[in-house]
Design an enzyme around this catalytic site. Structure first.
Site, short mmCIF file in Angstrom:
data_model
loop_
_atom_site.label_atom_id
_atom_site.label_comp_id
_atom_site.label_asym_id
_atom_site.label_seq_id
_atom_site.Cartn_x
_atom_site.Cartn_y
_atom_site.Cartn_z
N CYS A 28 0.83 -1.21 0.00
CA CYS A 28 0.00 0.00 0.00
C CYS A 28 0.87 1.26 0.00
O CYS A 28 1.51 1.58 1.00
CB CYS A 28 -0.91 -0.04 1.22
SG CYS A 28 -1.80 1.47 1.57
N CYS A 31 -0.02 3.84 2.64
CA CYS A 31 0.41 3.35 3.96
C CYS A 31 1.87 3.72 4.19
O CYS A 31 2.25 4.13 5.30
CB CYS A 31 0.24 1.84 4.07
SG CYS A 31 -1.46 1.27 3.92
#
Length: 103
Positions: A28, A31
């Site tokens: 991600c 993230c």
């Protein structure tokens, strides 16, 4: 900073401290953008706030239990109960505002 697993999640929730759990995954991009901010928060609030990371790929049951559909998601717990939540990349100031409201 703790790493969330099925075996330690309850003790994280049982902490007397306000707890911030970062739900993330290695693949991600957002993230990875948020991770340094969460690390700073962990250092600056050490002793007052417990900070933990939960890899949604490794801990699917926990992610499902809390309805994690998008990552990164930050969940703020107080007294073991979900108290607040953010989805997506958020500013350090926004995280601090939520934490300070719970302290």
């Amino acid at each position: 900073m703790q790493v969330v697993t099925d075996t330690n999640f309850q003790e994280i929730l049982d902490s007397a401290k306000v707890t911030l759990v970062d739900f993330w995954a290695t693949w991600c991009g957002p993230c990875r953008m948020l991770a340094p901010t969460v690390d700073e928060i962990a250092q600056e609030y050490e002793g007052r706030v417990a900070v933990a990371k939960c890899n949604v790929d490794d801990q699917e049951d926990i992610a499902v239990k809390y309805g994690i559909r998008s990552i990164p998601t930050l969940i703020f717990f107080k007294d073991g109960q979900l108290a607040d939540k953010t989805v997506g990349v958020v500013s350090k100031a926004e995280i601090e505002k939520k934490l300070n409201a719970l302290l």
